[in-house]
Each structure stands twice: as structure tokens, then as C-alpha cells.
Design an enzyme around this catalytic site. Structure first.
Site, PDB file in Angstrom:
ATOM      1  N   ALA B  84      71.521   3.194 -87.048  1.00 57.08           N
ATOM      2  CA  ALA B  84      72.768   3.601 -86.398  1.00 57.08           C
ATOM      3  C   ALA B  84      73.911   3.561 -87.400  1.00 57.08           C
ATOM      4  O   ALA B  84      73.866   2.811 -88.373  1.00 57.08           O
ATOM      5  CB  ALA B  84      73.082   2.679 -85.221  1.00 57.08           C
ATOM      6  N   ASP B  85      74.905   4.380 -87.152  1.00 57.00           N
ATOM      7  CA  ASP B  85      76.124   4.333 -87.959  1.00 57.00           C
ATOM      8  C   ASP B  85      77.312   4.568 -87.041  1.00 57.00           C
ATOM      9  O   ASP B  85      77.277   5.451 -86.180  1.00 57.00           O
ATOM     10  CB  ASP B  85      76.096   5.408 -89.066  1.00 57.00           C
ATOM     11  CG  ASP B  85      77.271   5.263 -90.021  1.00 57.00           C
ATOM     12  OD1 ASP B  85      77.420   4.178 -90.609  1.00 57.00           O
ATOM     13  OD2 ASP B  85      78.052   6.219 -90.157  1.00 57.00           O
ATOM     14  N   THR B  86      78.351   3.753 -87.227  1.00 52.10           N
ATOM     15  CA  THR B  86      79.520   3.832 -86.349  1.00 52.10           C
ATOM     16  C   THR B  86      80.771   4.123 -87.157  1.00 52.10           C
ATOM     17  O   THR B  86      80.971   3.547 -88.218  1.00 52.10           O
ATOM     18  CB  THR B  86      79.710   2.477 -85.617  1.00 52.10           C
ATOM     19  OG1 THR B  86      78.541   2.207 -84.848  1.00 52.10           O
ATOM     20  CG2 THR B  86      80.914   2.516 -84.675  1.00 52.10           C
TER      21      THR B  86
END
Lengths: 208, 208
Positions: B84-86
Site C-alpha cells: 500500500a502507499d498513502t
């Protein structure tokens, strides 16, 4: 928001009148110093005789008053007492903490039956500063996924729903079936931090 | 949602390709067994060459691919890798993790300057199951309170903004100035649990 004021707030004796671990964890995230003193207030108001907002505010006030009575003769009186009560409403009905497994199954079944119809989480907050009282209710809208009977049963079997208003813990396994919220997310956990911080700020700035 | 499937999921080797403690805590709340293997993927995509959604999905894919390459020759290959990347966007600009105190002050100042204009948190999620890949982006809208320069400086001095997309930790002290969100609250923390759970469910039900 409270960071420039934390040292001043920490000169005061602050009490959280709640036995909820979730509420204590939220308040602790602000780095305030406070004591946890759960109230003995009997939560027995009649839902039929109150609006949702009145119900949670009166229960929160009952908790604060109970703790105040017990601590007011301490060598050092409490300066600030914070009380809160949370419950969930759906389709005009109030859902508190399920008392049995059957009640938990019924509650989760109701709340997850129609994913497009949200439930509303009400938290009433009461802050006593010396002899003054402020109160408010924060409402957050919660949209849940539709669950199968097997999923509901398995969720209830984990034990998570017990002791939680509306029978779900948004910070726990229920995070997987809460699709969307509108409002203050911490309110669903049990303490609307944004509005509570504004009240604490007013106390320090003498605007309470 | 995953409770009836947990034992089947736990027959698989599940990897969280992230060093984020917040993501690990969220995934742990489901009671799944998984290993944490942070990727070495260099997060250096050019924001100007990607849409917000492409940016976070490509970064998440980079993390998953990096971890897959490192683990694929293990005696027991990973079955599921989650990456995941935010990041946060405001007014058409992308805000990643601030690298300096000055950057953190600038970021928080921008995001809290106009309380009626929300920021948007994008998390790109990539799930690899055997040789198949699924990806999606979840977007949550966040409304923050207006902060004074003193409040911003004191918040940045706590160190909380460093290492957090958009420079704020909604689970930490920033909970006091996040007035309202619209969407999945866990997405702001870094992992949209509801949609991720649906993907994991599809894997077990052979609908991936």
C-alpha cells in the site's frame, strides 16, 4: 491543537469518568495527563422518555456527577471531569451494549441488513470545570457492508461486540465491514476529540 | 467480515510489504496471521507524470514486486503479498511525508488554512495472490480545523508529522483537529480495511 497548552492543562487535575479503554487511549493520544475514574452511575434512563441526544448527555452527566461526589472532598479537588456516553441509532431505534449473544446477533443483523441505510452514532460529552458544566452531542453517520448470517455469527463468536454500543468495534474486526463514515471517526470509538479539544482549550483560555 | 475465513486464510503465507506500524496494527485487528516484510522499493516516481491514483498504485506495486523478488525462492513461497502507499492531496498538489521541520510546517499550514476546503487522502492497495495482481485506490475526504501558527509549530515540535503522509497522524494528536471525514477512516491511517477484506475474501472463495 492542544500542544501549546499541554503544560498548562497538566497543572490541573483532570479526570476521565469512564472505564472505556478506547476512550482512555484516545485521550492519551493528546499527551495530556489524566486519571481514569470509572463512574458507578447506573445507566438506566428510559430511552422512550428522551431524545437520543438528551439520553447520552444525561447519562454522561450522571457519570460526571457521580465521580465529582466521590472526589470533591479529596485533598486536591478535581479541576476537570470529562464524561461521555455513546450509543447507536438505526431506523429510529436505540442500540446500546448487547447483553447477550442473541442480542448481539440481532443488533448486527439489523445494522448490516441494508448497506445503503446508515446507522448514527451519538456520543454525549459533559465537561465539568470547577463548578461549571458544558455539554454537547456529536453525531457520526456509519455505512456498513451487508453481512451473511455466517459472518455475523462468526463475528459475534469472537466476543468483540460485547460491551460495545451497537455491537461493533470500528477499531477492531468491524473495521472490515465499515465501508464509510461521515463525521468524526473518534466519535464512533467513543470520544469526539475535535470538539472535546476545543472545550479544553476554552478552559485554559478562560472562555469556558 | 473475514471471521468465518480466518482459519483458511491462516493456511496461506501472507506478507504485508510495508514498514508502517499503523498498517500492521490495522491488519492485526482482523486476527489474521501475517509477516511484515518492508520493501526496499525506492519511492521516487515523479508526481508530475502520474495521476494521484496511478502514483499510489504504482508505488504500492513497486513495494509488492520488490518483496516478491526477495521471497520467491523461499522454501515456502508467499501466497499473498499486500502492498500500500498513502499520500495526501490538497488544491491539486500532492503531499507526501515531510522530510524536514520546515516542510512539515508548510504542509500543515496549507492543509489547515481553509477549514471548509478538505484534503483528500489516497491509498493505493496492491494484492498479489500467486501470480495474479489486483489493485485499487481508496479516497477519503478530510476536513481539518484552522490552526494558529503557534499550534502548528507546537504540533510539528512533537515530531508526530515526520514520516506521515500529509504531515499528520489522525490516530495521534491530529485527532484533535480533524473535524470530519467522509469515507473509510482506516484509509487515512494507511490501509482501507473494508475493500482489502473484500479482496482477501475473494481469494478464499476463488473469485480473485
Amino acid at each position: 491543537m492542544l500542544e501549546p497548552l499541554v503544560s498548562k492543562l497538566n497543572d490541573l487535575r483532570v479526570i476521565l469518568a469512564s472505564g472505556s479503554e478506547q476512550r482512555a487511549a484516545l485521550l492519551k493520544s493528546t499527551r495530556l495527563n489524566f486519571e481514569v475514574v470509572p463512574s458507578n452511575f447506573e445507566e438506566n434512563l428510559d430511552p422512550k422518555e428522551h431524545t437520543f441526544s438528551d439520553f447520552v448527555e444525561k447519562t454522561a452527566l450522571g457519570k460526571v456527577n457521580d465521580v465529582w461526589e466521590r472526589l470533591k472532598n479529596d485533598e486536591r479537588k478535581p479541576d476537570i471531569i470529562i464524561g461521555a456516553d455513546t450509543m447507536v441509532t438505526f431506523n429510529g431505534r436505540m442500540y446500546g451494549k448487547p447483553k447477550t449473544k442473541e442480542q448481539a446477533i440481532k443488533t448486527i443483523t439489523d445494522l448490516t441488513h441494508s448497506p445503503h441505510i446508515p446507522n448514527s452514532v451519538y456520543t454525549g460529552v459533559v465537561v465539568r470545570y470547577k463548578n461549571e458544566i458544558r455539554k454537547f452531542t456529536e453525531v457520526t453517520t456509519v455505512y456498513m457492508a451487508k453481512l451473511s448470517p455466517e459472518e455475523i455469527l462468526a463475528y459475534v463468536e469472537t466476543g468483540e461486540p460485547m460491551g460495545k454500543a451497537g455491537g461493533y468495534g470500528i477499531q477492531g474486526m468491524a473495521s472490515t465491514f465499515v465501508d464509510r463514515i461521515e463525521g468524526d471517526g473518534n466519535n464512533v470509538i467513543g470520544l469526539p476529540m475535535s470538539r472535546l479539544a476545543k472545550l479544553l482549550k476554552q478552559i485554559i483560555l478562560n472562555q469556558f
